[in-house]
Design a protein around this motif. Structure first.
Motif, PDB file in Angstrom:
ATOM      1  N   LEU A   1     -11.032  20.773   2.107  1.00  0.00           N
ATOM      2  CA  LEU A   1     -10.641  19.381   2.304  1.00  0.00           C
ATOM      3  C   LEU A   1     -10.472  18.998   3.764  1.00  0.00           C
ATOM      4  CD1 LEU A   1      -8.054  18.964  -0.611  1.00  0.00           C
ATOM      5  CD2 LEU A   1     -10.497  18.465  -0.605  1.00  0.00           C
ATOM      6  N   ASP A   2     -10.875  19.863   4.676  1.00  0.00           N
ATOM      7  CA  ASP A   2     -10.753  19.538   6.097  1.00  0.00           C
ATOM      8  C   ASP A   2     -11.611  18.312   6.433  1.00  0.00           C
ATOM      9  OD1 ASP A   2      -9.080  21.660   6.458  1.00  0.00           O
ATOM     10  OD2 ASP A   2     -10.573  22.995   7.337  1.00  0.00           O
ATOM     11  N   GLY A   3     -11.079  17.465   7.305  1.00  0.00           N
ATOM     12  CA  GLY A   3     -11.856  16.306   7.755  1.00  0.00           C
ATOM     13  C   GLY A   3     -11.834  15.147   6.785  1.00  0.00           C
ATOM     14  N   TRP A   4     -13.033  14.626   6.478  1.00  0.00           N
ATOM     15  CA  TRP A   4     -13.157  13.417   5.666  1.00  0.00           C
ATOM     16  C   TRP A   4     -12.490  13.519   4.296  1.00  0.00           C
ATOM     17  CZ3 TRP A   4     -13.604   8.501   5.195  1.00  0.00           C
ATOM     18  CH2 TRP A   4     -13.993   7.939   3.991  1.00  0.00           C
TER      19      TRP A   4
ATOM     20  N   PHE B   1       3.694   7.163  -3.453  1.00  0.00           N
ATOM     21  CA  PHE B   1       4.490   7.789  -2.389  1.00  0.00           C
ATOM     22  C   PHE B   1       4.752   9.267  -2.701  1.00  0.00           C
ATOM     23  CE2 PHE B   1       5.792   3.362  -1.203  1.00  0.00           C
ATOM     24  CZ  PHE B   1       5.318   3.422   0.098  1.00  0.00           C
ATOM     25  N   ILE B   2       4.934   9.586  -3.979  1.00  0.00           N
ATOM     26  CA  ILE B   2       5.080  10.995  -4.371  1.00  0.00           C
ATOM     27  C   ILE B   2       3.787  11.751  -4.089  1.00  0.00           C
ATOM     28  CG2 ILE B   2       5.442  12.566  -6.320  1.00  0.00           C
ATOM     29  CD1 ILE B   2       7.270  10.437  -7.551  1.00  0.00           C
ATOM     30  N   PHE B   3       2.651  11.140  -4.425  1.00  0.00           N
ATOM     31  CA  PHE B   3       1.356  11.769  -4.159  1.00  0.00           C
ATOM     32  C   PHE B   3       1.159  12.002  -2.660  1.00  0.00           C
ATOM     33  CE2 PHE B   3      -0.756  10.151  -8.281  1.00  0.00           C
ATOM     34  CZ  PHE B   3      -0.527  11.374  -8.902  1.00  0.00           C
ATOM     35  N   LEU B   4       1.530  11.011  -1.838  1.00  0.00           N
ATOM     36  CA  LEU B   4       1.409  11.165  -0.389  1.00  0.00           C
ATOM     37  C   LEU B   4       2.274  12.313   0.108  1.00  0.00           C
ATOM     38  CD1 LEU B   4       1.385   7.412   0.710  1.00  0.00           C
ATOM     39  CD2 LEU B   4      -0.420   9.073   1.193  1.00  0.00           C
TER      40      LEU B   4
ATOM     41  N   ASN C   1      -8.805  12.857   4.632  1.00  0.00           N
ATOM     42  CA  ASN C   1      -8.565  11.474   5.040  1.00  0.00           C
ATOM     43  C   ASN C   1      -8.881  10.499   3.913  1.00  0.00           C
ATOM     44  OD1 ASN C   1      -7.848  12.337   7.615  1.00  0.00           O
ATOM     45  ND2 ASN C   1      -9.928  12.145   8.414  1.00  0.00           N
ATOM     46  N   ASP C   2      -9.951  10.759   3.187  1.00  0.00           N
ATOM     47  CA  ASP C   2     -10.361   9.897   2.082  1.00  0.00           C
ATOM     48  C   ASP C   2      -9.243   9.773   1.052  1.00  0.00           C
ATOM     49  OD1 ASP C   2     -11.990   8.472   0.173  1.00  0.00           O
ATOM     50  OD2 ASP C   2     -12.387  10.379  -0.823  1.00  0.00           O
ATOM     51  N   ALA C   3      -8.648  10.900   0.694  1.00  0.00           N
ATOM     52  CA  ALA C   3      -7.557  10.885  -0.293  1.00  0.00           C
ATOM     53  C   ALA C   3      -6.383  10.044   0.202  1.00  0.00           C
ATOM     54  CB  ALA C   3      -7.113  12.312  -0.589  1.00  0.00           C
TER      55      ALA C   3
END
Length: 443
Positions: free
Chosen positions: A145-148, A126-129, A151-153
């Protein structure tokens, strides 16, 4: 026969998950082997020590204490908690329940430790998010980091929340059923976290609670298999590749670049007063000329391709890059991501054409990485020093710059002028060799 339906279904699920994972591993190894050979069989003791220190000991992660400490929690949690998967697999195959409980006190200690770690992983995730999506740290909102990739992370973090929650709910339902003595649920294990979740089952029918426990059990193991096979398509492939990547990493001093053997041989021949240049064997007219540097992934070595797959996309390299900090286009993280994306594209090309690569009119240089990015690099090695898994974006940059200079004569004008001066004047400045030492006569 009906008594074994669950076991048979579990074995099929396990076989499908393991089989698809093996297929992805095979594809991964095939793609990495597209690279040129490079010898990494030297200094094995140093390599084992490097792997133990960097990959297992996370020594470079803690250079940034907050992120490093949080990462260690998640890392330790997943490594240790997945010991519990062994019991799930045995139970699933043979139809047993908590088969390792015969270990008594040790089993209670393990289950208790797993629960504490699972809770710690939940808090950390939750801290990472929040760091990525609320606080929005600069290195996580970069255009790379735009796009995939973004989202992947987030998908991975949410997947971790799901797996840890299922684990705790499974244990909470199991604990409740143990307390009421329901069928085969004997009192085993220790549940320091899930015992506080168990009251949610108070008032439910016993069979409903058992259904919750079984559903969480099945979803947990299925989720692990899905997660395992998702790794190939995710930046989290570093979970597996960090170990070989750190073992095979370059152990030489940072900043030490390799010389091309063919060029070195030519230079030595020119400098040797006793050498007869006409004594060299005539070149083979059918031989393919050696290519200097790299313009596509086939020209890189296999370790550089392994580096690309190992990249964690953490952005430490880019955040410490002086060129990027001063507004230049270069991002070492993007260099690695572009290399991996191009390698995946080449791999799909090979799969589509029955194991043979058919030229697609694209190259890593220009179609993915521009000369502007390459020439922005100062070769300071900050990216190499910062990488927590010993990746070297600089080695790829230098090989591609070597191609631009030696194959295309496409160096910037200022660099071409400097190299011409070195060749003609033995100095980077434009004056004759006779005047090189005149500065000594100045007052």
């Amino acid at each position: 026969m009906m008594d074994y339906i669950d076991n048979l279904f579990f074995v099929v699920l396990l076989a499908l998950g393991a089989g698809y994972f093996a297929l992805n591993v095979r594809r991964l190894m095939r793609n990495i082997r597209l690279g040129r050979p490079v010898d990494r069989s030297d200094r094995p003791s140093e390599r084992w020590a490097n792997m133990a220190r960097v990959a297992l000991g996370q020594s470079k992660m803690v250079k940034r204490p907050i992120a490093g400490f949080l990462h260690i929690i998640v890392y330790a949690g997943f490594v240790i908690i997945n010991i519990e998967v062994l019991e799930i697999v045995i139970d699933g195959i043979f139809g047993t329940h908590r088969i390792l409980s015969f270990m008594g006190g040790l089993y209670s200690f393990l289950i208790g430790s797993f629960e504490v770690l699972a809770f710690a992983v939940l808090v950390t995730v939750f801290i990472f998010l929040a760091r990525r999506n609320v606080i929005r740290l600069k290195r996580f909102i970069h255009s790379d980091l735009d796009g995939w990739p973004k989202n992947d992370a987030n998908y991975i973090l949410l997947f971790e929340v799901l797996l840890m929650t299922l684990f705790l709910v499974m244990n909470a339902a199991d604990y409740h059923l143990q307390q009421i003595g329901y069928t085969h649920y004997a009192e085993v294990g220790s549940y320091p976290i899930s015992q506080f979740i168990a009251p949610m089952f108070n008032g439910m029918a016993d069979g409903t609670v058992a259904l919750f426990e079984r559903a969480a059990w099945w979803l947990h193991i299925a989720g692990i298999l899905v997660f395992l096979n998702y790794l190939y398509f995710s930046k989290h492939l570093h979970i597996l590749l960090a170990f070989p990547n750190t073992y095979y990493a370059n152990l030489d001093e940072l900043g030490k670049f390799n010389n091309l053997d063919s060029v070195t041989k030519e230079v030595k021949l020119m400098l040797d007063p006793n050498a007869d240049p006409f004594a060299a064997p005539a070149p083979d007219p059918d031989a393919v000329p050696e290519k200097f540097g790299a313009s596509d992934v086939h020209d890189l070595n296999w370790l550089q391709l392994l580096n690309a797959y190992t990249c964690t996309e953490c952005g430490r390299c880019t955040s410490s890059c002086p060129a990027n900090i001063t507004g230049k286009k270069l991002s070492p993280r993007k260099i690695m991501m572009d290399t991996r994306d191009r390698l995946e594209e080449v791999g799909r090309n090979i799969d589509k054409n029955n194991g043979t690569f058919v030229p697609d009119g694209k190259t890593l240089l220009n179609d993915y990485i521009t000369p502007e990015e390459l020439w922005a690099c100062t070769t300071c090695n900050a990216c190499v020093e910062e990488c927590p898994v010993n990746i070297s974006p600089l080695s790829i940059i230098m090989d591609m710059r070597r191609y631009l200079v030696m194959e295309q004569s496409a160096a910037p004008m200022s660099l071409n002028a400097m190299m011409t001066n070195v060749e003609n004047n033995a100095a980077p400045w434009q004056y004759s060799q006779m005047d090189r030492a005149n500065w000594r006569n100045e007052n």
